[in-house]
Design a protein around this motif. Structure first.
Motif, PDB file in Angstrom:
ATOM      1  N   PHE A 201     -23.685 -17.873   2.493  1.00 64.79           N
ATOM      2  CA  PHE A 201     -22.724 -18.981   2.463  1.00 64.79           C
ATOM      3  C   PHE A 201     -21.280 -18.488   2.465  1.00 64.79           C
ATOM      4  N   PHE A 202     -21.082 -17.173   2.449  1.00 65.38           N
ATOM      5  CA  PHE A 202     -19.732 -16.628   2.387  1.00 65.38           C
ATOM      6  C   PHE A 202     -18.972 -16.862   3.698  1.00 65.38           C
ATOM      7  N   TYR A 203     -17.643 -17.067   3.552  1.00 63.75           N
ATOM      8  CA  TYR A 203     -16.702 -17.074   4.680  1.00 63.75           C
ATOM      9  C   TYR A 203     -17.037 -18.141   5.735  1.00 63.75           C
ATOM     10  N   LYS A 204     -17.486 -19.288   5.257  1.00 69.06           N
ATOM     11  CA  LYS A 204     -17.725 -20.441   6.135  1.00 69.06           C
ATOM     12  C   LYS A 204     -16.910 -21.620   5.610  1.00 69.06           C
ATOM     13  N   PRO A 205     -16.545 -22.572   6.470  1.00 66.21           N
ATOM     14  CA  PRO A 205     -15.643 -23.652   6.042  1.00 66.21           C
ATOM     15  C   PRO A 205     -16.361 -24.811   5.350  1.00 66.21           C
ATOM     16  N   CYS A 206     -15.555 -25.727   4.831  1.00 67.88           N
ATOM     17  CA  CYS A 206     -15.985 -27.039   4.319  1.00 67.88           C
ATOM     18  C   CYS A 206     -17.063 -26.938   3.247  1.00 67.88           C
ATOM     19  N   ASN A 207     -18.239 -27.519   3.505  1.00 68.97           N
ATOM     20  CA  ASN A 207     -19.283 -27.586   2.485  1.00 68.97           C
ATOM     21  C   ASN A 207     -19.758 -26.210   2.034  1.00 68.97           C
ATOM     22  N   LYS A 386     -21.954 -28.129  12.653  1.00 70.24           N
ATOM     23  CA  LYS A 386     -23.000 -27.327  12.019  1.00 70.24           C
ATOM     24  C   LYS A 386     -22.399 -26.190  11.203  1.00 70.24           C
ATOM     25  N   ARG A 387     -21.181 -25.747  11.581  1.00 72.05           N
ATOM     26  CA  ARG A 387     -20.511 -24.703  10.805  1.00 72.05           C
ATOM     27  C   ARG A 387     -19.986 -25.231   9.476  1.00 72.05           C
ATOM     28  N   CYS A 388     -19.798 -26.555   9.406  1.00 72.19           N
ATOM     29  CA  CYS A 388     -19.095 -27.141   8.272  1.00 72.19           C
ATOM     30  C   CYS A 388     -19.994 -27.879   7.288  1.00 72.19           C
ATOM     31  N   PHE A 389     -21.075 -28.458   7.784  1.00 74.23           N
ATOM     32  CA  PHE A 389     -21.920 -29.305   6.934  1.00 74.23           C
ATOM     33  C   PHE A 389     -23.364 -28.837   6.986  1.00 74.23           C
ATOM     34  N   MET A 390     -24.059 -28.939   5.851  1.00 74.59           N
ATOM     35  CA  MET A 390     -25.435 -28.481   5.755  1.00 74.59           C
ATOM     36  C   MET A 390     -26.447 -29.574   6.098  1.00 74.59           C
ATOM     37  N   LEU A 391     -26.063 -30.842   5.927  1.00 79.47           N
ATOM     38  CA  LEU A 391     -27.001 -31.952   6.088  1.00 79.47           C
ATOM     39  C   LEU A 391     -26.672 -32.773   7.324  1.00 79.47           C
ATOM     40  N   ASP A 392     -27.720 -33.278   7.969  1.00 76.99           N
ATOM     41  CA  ASP A 392     -27.568 -33.995   9.239  1.00 76.99           C
ATOM     42  C   ASP A 392     -26.701 -35.238   9.116  1.00 76.99           C
ATOM     43  N   PHE A 393     -26.905 -36.021   8.047  1.00 78.13           N
ATOM     44  CA  PHE A 393     -26.141 -37.265   7.922  1.00 78.13           C
ATOM     45  C   PHE A 393     -24.658 -36.971   7.743  1.00 78.13           C
ATOM     46  N   ASP A 394     -24.321 -35.944   6.957  1.00 77.18           N
ATOM     47  CA  ASP A 394     -22.911 -35.580   6.790  1.00 77.18           C
ATOM     48  C   ASP A 394     -22.272 -35.231   8.130  1.00 77.18           C
ATOM     49  N   ARG A 395     -23.010 -34.562   8.975  1.00 75.43           N
ATOM     50  CA  ARG A 395     -22.494 -34.199  10.293  1.00 75.43           C
ATOM     51  C   ARG A 395     -22.236 -35.452  11.140  1.00 75.43           C
ATOM     52  N   ALA A 396     -23.216 -36.360  11.150  1.00 69.77           N
ATOM     53  CA  ALA A 396     -23.054 -37.592  11.940  1.00 69.77           C
ATOM     54  C   ALA A 396     -21.910 -38.442  11.400  1.00 69.77           C
TER      55      ALA A 396
END
Length: 535
Positions: A201-207, A386-396
């Motif tokens: 999870f290091f060095y990735k944005p948002c969530n 996909k770089r920012c959010f782990m869950l599908d609904f958050d992405r949509a």
């Protein structure tokens, strides 16, 4: 000679007693009886009223409902709740007090958890938040009611502003930790960066960035909670409420007191809020319907009602479905992501609760769409989210909030989030997929109507004036004085860096156990038994 019968004579006349005298005597006797009865009916209510007055005046052994509340909820005189300061105007809409309290038996709010109690463990809740008082105060005082003794609030953004943090610092049992430069420098030297369990999870944005930050804050919170004498620690977000279902009291302390001593970690499955309107202002006071977790449903019911419960969304829950956990504070304890804890020296013995839950109030307000969008700088494309959010609904939701008009956003919100089909709601309620939980709503409404939130704000304003004067006086005599919070944070961070070295087999952070991210519940592909091992 004809014999004649003698004429009958009136016996009463022959005895010299007049016949009419009997009637007046009977009437007089009946009248006296009625008078006695009326007198009795009049005197009895008066006697009962006098008896009630005497009992109320002397106490009389009458069991007042307020006396049945735990002694630790004892409070000072309610006069402290009478004066409200005008500076609370920004919170009036959500935190306003009512002239008619709906929670009269609490008689004010002062929570004494410092008294020795061998039967109820002390519970600490830690959170990382940037929310305002309108969200934090109801969340915090609700958890005080259910038995949380200590709060560690790692604040930034709006929550770190003096008008917010100052109020939080004035509340007993609350420790505010600011995200200062000193804190970031100390966390940059944490052992976590040299271990493998969180490295994905290091060095990735948002969530992903938030997930790492939460884990570092949880690591520091373990030391702080232990120094405060806490027995259990739990990480919660400020949109989550503990629901101690199954306990003999509505108390998280009572719930954890019943946990066997050899258990290291307790998992609370989460229930997800199911809003029925698109104009919710205060979720904790307005939402009572929740979708139950997979762990609390029969497998046939869960998969049989899956499509109707999902309503076209990517998963059964729109956000995570793997719950949160509480850990017994002990040597070598470490976080394992925001949803779990682990131990450097052993694999924790964990249990999953069958009735208690974490109530997750997610996307309960239409404004949650835009607020999440504004916190992230990713591009609104399927690949970049996909770089920012782990869950599908958050992405949509991020893509919709970034590209659609407000009218289209509201339509999408009603289709995907709002449960406005009453027939479907009733069907899922009967099947047990949805459930009604009113206790949090009643508690938060009672707190608000009793004036708890506004009185806390008013008291903090008064205290701030006193502290400001003291600070001015102190700085005028001691220009090199340094405020306490930064020193406190730095000292505790150093202790974290000097924890006992783990056993060799666990030097990478606890064996092969990687951090547990927010995960969606099982889908239809899992109905055949695939992928259920993680549940």
């Amino acid at each position: 000679m004809r014999r004649t019968r003698p004429e009958p004579t009136d016996r009463s006349h022959s005895e010299g007693m007049p016949a009419p005298a009997q009637a007046p005597s009977a009437a007089a006797a009946g009248g006296a009886a009625w008078r006695h009865l009326l007198l009795l009916l009049t005197a009895l209510p008066l006697a009962l009223a006098l008896l009630a007055f005497a009992l109320q005046w002397r106490g009389g052994g009458v069991d007042d409902a307020g006396s049945r509340w735990p002694a630790r909820l004892a409070v000072p005189a309610p006069s402290r709740l009478q004066s409200l300061h005008s500076s609370a105007a920004s919170c009036v809409e959500v935190l306003a007090a009512s002239a008619a309290p709906a929670f009269p038996y609490l008689r004010g709010w002062s929570f004494h958890f410092d008294a020795p109690d061998t039967h109820h463990p002390k519970v600490c809740v830690q959170t990382s938040t940037s929310a305002g008082l309108d969200q934090i105060l109801p969340w915090l005082f609700y958890h005080k009611v259910v038995g949380v003794a200590h709060f560690l609030l790692f604040v930034e953004g709006k929550a770190a502003k003096p008008s917010v943090a100052g109020v939080l610092e004035s509340i007993p049992g609350v420790k505010v930790v600011y995200r200062t430069k000193e804190l970031e420098e100390q966390q940059a030297r944490s052992r976590i960066w040299d271990e493998t369990w969180l490295s994905g999870f290091f060095y990735k944005p948002c969530n992903y960035e938030l997930f790492v930050k939460q884990s570092l804050n949880m690591e520091m919170a373990i030391v702080m909670a232990r120094e405060s004498g806490m027995d259990w620690i739990m990480h919660l977000d400020t949109d989550e409420l503990l629901y101690p279902g199954g306990a003999s009291e509505y108390s998280i302390r009572r719930l954890l007191a019943d946990v066997p001593e050899d258990v290291d970690m307790v998992i609370f499955p989460n229930y997800e809020s199911s809003v029925e309107r698109d104009d919710i202002k205060d979720p904790f006071s307005e939402v009572s319907m929740f979708k139950k977790n997979y762990d609390h449903l029969p497998k046939d019911t869960y998969f049989g009602m899956y499509k109707e419960a999902t309503r076209g969304n990517p998963n059964y829950f729109i956000t995570y479905g793997n719950g949160k956990s509480a850990a017994r504070i002990q040597d070598h304890l470490r976080p394992n992501g925001a949803h779990r804890w682990h131990n450097y020296a052993k694999s924790p013995n964990e249990i999953k609760l069958e009735e208690a839950a974490v109530l997750h109030y997610t996307y309960t307000k239409f404004s949650d769409l835009t607020s999440r969008r504004d916190r992230c700088g990713c591009k609104p494309t399927k690949e970049d989210v996909k770089r920012c959010f782990m869950l599908d609904f958050d992405r949509a939701a991020f893509i919709i909030a970034s590209t659609a008009s407000e009218e289209d956003m509201l339509r999408w919100y009603n289709e995907r989030v709002v449960w406005n089909d009453k027939q479907l709601n009733l069907k899922l309620l009967r099947k047990g997929v949805l459930t009604r939980i009113y206790a949090p709503m009643a508690i938060v409404q009672g707190l608000r109507e009793y004036g708890v939130f506004t009185s806390v704000i008013a008291a903090a304003v008064d205290n701030a004036k006193v502290r400001l004067k003291e600070s001015v006086d102190r700085n005028s005599t001691d220009p090199d004085h340094e405020d306490g919070p930064r020193t406190f944070v730095a000292a505790n961070a150093r202790k974290i860096l000097n924890v006992v070295e783990p056993a060799p087999a666990y030097r990478d952070g606890g064996g092969a156990s990687a951090a547990v991210p927010p995960s969606s519940p099982p889908g239809l592909d899992d109905a055949r038994g695939e992928g259920l091992a993680r549940w």
